[in-house]
Design a protein around this motif. Structure first.
Motif, PDB file in Angstrom:
ATOM      1  N   MET A   1       8.895  -0.812  12.041  1.00 40.82           N
ATOM      2  CA  MET A   1       8.044  -0.791  10.543  1.00 40.82           C
ATOM      3  C   MET A   1       8.436  -2.230  10.021  1.00 40.82           C
ATOM      4  N   TYR A   2       7.567  -2.218   8.789  1.00 40.25           N
ATOM      5  CA  TYR A   2       7.810  -3.721   8.741  1.00 40.25           C
ATOM      6  C   TYR A   2       9.094  -4.037   7.140  1.00 40.25           C
ATOM      7  N   VAL A   3       9.544  -4.654   7.252  1.00 37.98           N
ATOM      8  CA  VAL A   3      10.117  -4.445   5.489  1.00 37.98           C
ATOM      9  C   VAL A   3      10.439  -5.991   4.975  1.00 37.98           C
ATOM     10  N   PRO A   4       9.741  -6.247   4.419  1.00 39.44           N
ATOM     11  CA  PRO A   4      10.308  -7.748   3.659  1.00 39.44           C
ATOM     12  C   PRO A   4      10.801  -8.130   2.982  1.00 39.44           C
ATOM     13  N   LEU A   5      11.616  -8.841   3.089  1.00 42.23           N
ATOM     14  CA  LEU A   5      12.503  -9.965   1.954  1.00 42.23           C
ATOM     15  C   LEU A   5      12.707  -9.505   0.655  1.00 42.23           C
ATOM     16  N   LEU A   6      11.182  -9.269   0.189  1.00 40.90           N
ATOM     17  CA  LEU A   6      11.189  -9.272  -0.979  1.00 40.90           C
ATOM     18  C   LEU A   6       9.442  -8.440  -1.612  1.00 40.90           C
ATOM     19  N   ASP A   7       8.641  -7.909  -2.095  1.00 43.06           N
ATOM     20  CA  ASP A   7       8.216  -6.859  -2.170  1.00 43.06           C
ATOM     21  C   ASP A   7       7.647  -7.237  -4.252  1.00 43.06           C
ATOM     22  N   LEU A   8       7.586  -8.092  -4.466  1.00 49.10           N
ATOM     23  CA  LEU A   8       6.242  -8.605  -5.841  1.00 49.10           C
ATOM     24  C   LEU A   8       6.038  -7.272  -6.415  1.00 49.10           C
ATOM     25  N   LYS A   9       5.123  -7.487  -5.049  1.00 48.78           N
ATOM     26  CA  LYS A   9       3.467  -6.457  -5.634  1.00 48.78           C
ATOM     27  C   LYS A   9       4.243  -5.167  -6.075  1.00 48.78           C
ATOM     28  N   LEU A  10       4.771  -4.437  -5.822  1.00 50.88           N
ATOM     29  CA  LEU A  10       5.664  -3.435  -5.899  1.00 50.88           C
ATOM     30  C   LEU A  10       6.359  -2.954  -7.346  1.00 50.88           C
ATOM     31  N   GLN A  11       6.616  -4.075  -7.252  1.00 48.90           N
ATOM     32  CA  GLN A  11       7.711  -4.242  -8.691  1.00 48.90           C
ATOM     33  C   GLN A  11       5.879  -4.561  -9.533  1.00 48.90           C
ATOM     34  N   TYR A  12       5.078  -5.364  -9.570  1.00 48.07           N
ATOM     35  CA  TYR A  12       3.764  -5.856 -10.536  1.00 48.07           C
ATOM     36  C   TYR A  12       2.913  -4.259 -10.398  1.00 48.07           C
ATOM     37  N   ALA A  13       3.500  -3.266  -9.849  1.00 45.50           N
ATOM     38  CA  ALA A  13       2.941  -2.065  -9.999  1.00 45.50           C
ATOM     39  C   ALA A  13       3.259  -1.127 -10.895  1.00 45.50           C
ATOM     40  N   SER A  14       4.285  -1.445 -11.150  1.00 42.47           N
ATOM     41  CA  SER A  14       5.149  -0.439 -12.379  1.00 42.47           C
ATOM     42  C   SER A  14       5.093  -1.159 -14.105  1.00 42.47           C
ATOM     43  N   ILE A  15       4.374  -2.099 -13.753  1.00 40.20           N
ATOM     44  CA  ILE A  15       4.056  -2.682 -14.951  1.00 40.20           C
ATOM     45  C   ILE A  15       2.848  -3.998 -15.412  1.00 40.20           C
ATOM     46  N   ARG A  16       1.284  -3.699 -14.688  1.00 35.55           N
ATOM     47  CA  ARG A  16       0.237  -3.466 -14.744  1.00 35.55           C
ATOM     48  C   ARG A  16      -0.048  -4.083 -15.918  1.00 35.55           C
ATOM     49  N   GLN A  17      -0.576  -2.752 -16.460  1.00 44.72           N
ATOM     50  CA  GLN A  17      -0.663  -2.600 -17.087  1.00 44.72           C
ATOM     51  C   GLN A  17      -0.598  -3.286 -18.637  1.00 44.72           C
ATOM     52  N   GLU A  18       0.593  -3.364 -18.807  1.00 43.72           N
ATOM     53  CA  GLU A  18       1.425  -3.887 -20.011  1.00 43.72           C
ATOM     54  C   GLU A  18       1.144  -5.587 -19.721  1.00 43.72           C
ATOM     55  N   CYS A  19       1.071  -6.118 -19.019  1.00 42.98           N
ATOM     56  CA  CYS A  19       0.958  -7.491 -18.389  1.00 42.98           C
ATOM     57  C   CYS A  19      -0.514  -7.829 -18.043  1.00 42.98           C
ATOM     58  N   LEU A  20      -0.933  -7.131 -17.957  1.00 42.18           N
ATOM     59  CA  LEU A  20      -3.265  -7.463 -17.857  1.00 42.18           C
ATOM     60  C   LEU A  20      -3.080  -7.762 -19.605  1.00 42.18           C
ATOM     61  N   ALA A  21      -2.782  -6.332 -20.707  1.00 37.58           N
ATOM     62  CA  ALA A  21      -2.860  -6.582 -21.793  1.00 37.58           C
ATOM     63  C   ALA A  21      -2.216  -7.995 -22.862  1.00 37.58           C
ATOM     64  N   VAL A  22      -1.259  -8.000 -22.229  1.00 39.47           N
ATOM     65  CA  VAL A  22      -1.167  -9.087 -22.697  1.00 39.47           C
ATOM     66  C   VAL A  22      -1.161 -10.392 -22.681  1.00 39.47           C
ATOM     67  N   THR A  23      -1.159 -10.739 -21.694  1.00 41.92           N
ATOM     68  CA  THR A  23      -1.996 -11.401 -21.138  1.00 41.92           C
ATOM     69  C   THR A  23      -4.081 -11.449 -21.815  1.00 41.92           C
ATOM     70  N   GLU A  24      -4.156 -10.699 -22.166  1.00 44.68           N
ATOM     71  CA  GLU A  24      -5.546 -10.506 -22.518  1.00 44.68           C
ATOM     72  C   GLU A  24      -5.604 -10.973 -24.068  1.00 44.68           C
ATOM     73  N   LYS A  25      -4.085 -10.491 -24.444  1.00 41.68           N
ATOM     74  CA  LYS A  25      -3.926 -10.965 -26.076  1.00 41.68           C
ATOM     75  C   LYS A  25      -4.108 -12.708 -26.540  1.00 41.68           C
TER      76      LYS A  25
END
Length: 377
Positions: free
Chosen positions: A1-25
């Motif tokens: 099993m691989y366990v990263p010290l930190l996985d920011l991709k998982l966090q980003y997946a939960s807020i991706r649409q909000e992030c894309l929308a605000v950066t587009e603005k």
């Protein structure tokens, strides 16, 4: 099993649409530096920390540097801090021409020790004591330093108190949030922090009207109004994209903090069940709210071997920090020697951070604990 010290991709997946929308603005507005998104975040952070003001800046390091500048600390002044922390703490002191004065840490929290701080001041001659202008406690790994005695000593000696809270957004001490406990609170939005952006960024909190105005002026090269300079400041501006992303994350921070705390409690349970809790030292929860920016264990004399073992087993881990600041080559002229900060030096030799990020699964934690048990046996 691989366990990263930190996985920011998982966090980003939960807020991706909000992030894309605000950066587009923001792209459509073409307003990238300061502006309404920064002002919004400043209001939100001030409210979250329980302070009157917050000033968005370019990094956590610049938050420290700007606070020192706003407090008028410079050439020949001394600033007391801890030797066991990230380099920016002492580096910012040196950058304004001041001299870092190191005081050893508590062995169980890794934060600066108030009793040793008081003893260090009592040993100073009058000239040296008069040159001390500030104290910079660090809320390391997500837990506040023991601020009451530190603040009392600061009041007695007329020091400025600058909280290095880069790892402690949301941590609490006796019901007060980190960043509200001193004259300045300095936070980092580096992506790996519990509240991180998509690049560099930071913020300074304060309750002082005069410091707030000075922070804003120094943030833009000391200009007020534009192109008129009474002071020499710097380019410490926060950009709109970082502010917008951090604002999105701030709304979820308490939820993520709770997951970190649950993960920390689960490690304690797993270590106890494996019979290794006396071998592997867990962080002490001394203050009201430890937010676990890192979960740092103590592995005594076999820390490096444990790190190598875990990495070979696919477990991410990191040493924070292998060389104390008083032993760094760039501070050799300060005259410190090995053995002068025994608790900090012991922490540098024994501690190891293991995964604690909010999206960590129970299976991953069980695997981490099993690998540590296997090593200990």
């Amino acid at each position: 099993m691989y366990v990263p010290l930190l996985d920011l991709k998982l966090q980003y997946a939960s807020i991706r649409q909000e992030c894309l929308a605000v950066t587009e603005k923001i792209y459509d507005s073409q307003h990238f530096i300061l502006g309404p998104y920064v002002e919004k975040l400043e209001e939100e952070v001030a409210g979250y920390c329980g302070t009157r003001y917050a000033v968005g800046v370019s990094s956590g390091t610049d938050a420290l540097l700007l606070s020192l500048m706003a407090a008028g600390i410079g050439e020949g002044d001394r600033v007391i801090t801890t030797p066991y922390t990230f380099f920016a703490t002492a580096g910012s002191i040196a950058r304004v021409g001041a001299v870092p004065v190191f005081v050893d840490i508590e062995p169980d929290t890794y934060n600066i020790c108030p009793q040793k701080l008081e003893a260090a001041v009592r040993r100073m001659d009058e000239k040296t004591r008069q040159s001390v202008k500030a104290v910079m406690p660090v809320h390391l790994y997500g837990q506040c330093a023991e601020m009451d005695p530190i603040n009392a000593l600061a009041r007695e000696n007329n020091w400025v108190v600058i909280e290095d809270a880069a790892q402690a957004m949301g941590a609490e001490y006796k019901g007060q949030r980190a960043g509200s406990l001193g004259d300045f609170g300095c936070f980092s939005f580096f992506p790996s922090k519990n509240l991180g952006g998509f690049g560099d960024g930071g913020i300074v909190t304060t309750n002082s009207d005069s410091y707030y105005e000075m922070l804003k002026i120094l943030r833009v090269h000391g200009a007020s109004p534009k192109y008129y300079h009474r002071y020499i400041g710097g380019n410490f501006r926060l950009d709109a994209i970082q502010a917008a992303i951090v604002s999105i994350k701030l709304a979820r921070l308490d939820q993520w903090t709770q997951k970190r705390q649950e993960n920390a409690a689960r490690y304690r349970q797993l270590f106890a069940e494996a019979g290794i809790d006396e071998i592997i030292g867990c962080p002490l929860e001394k203050q009201d709210r430890h937010i676990y920016n890192q979960f740092v264990i103590s592995a005594e004399s076999k820390r490096d071997a444990l790190r190598d073992f875990l990495q070979a087993a696919g477990v991410g881990c990191e040493i924070y920090y292998p060389v104390c600041l008083h032993m760094q080559q760039c501070f050799a002229d300060l005259g410190y020697a090995a053995g002068q900060m025994p608790e900090a030096e012991a922490a540098a030799a024994r501690t190891l951070a293991i995964p604690v990020f909010p999206e960590l699964t129970e299976d991953q934690q069980a695997y981490v604990a099993e690998q540590i048990r296997s090593f200990c046996s």
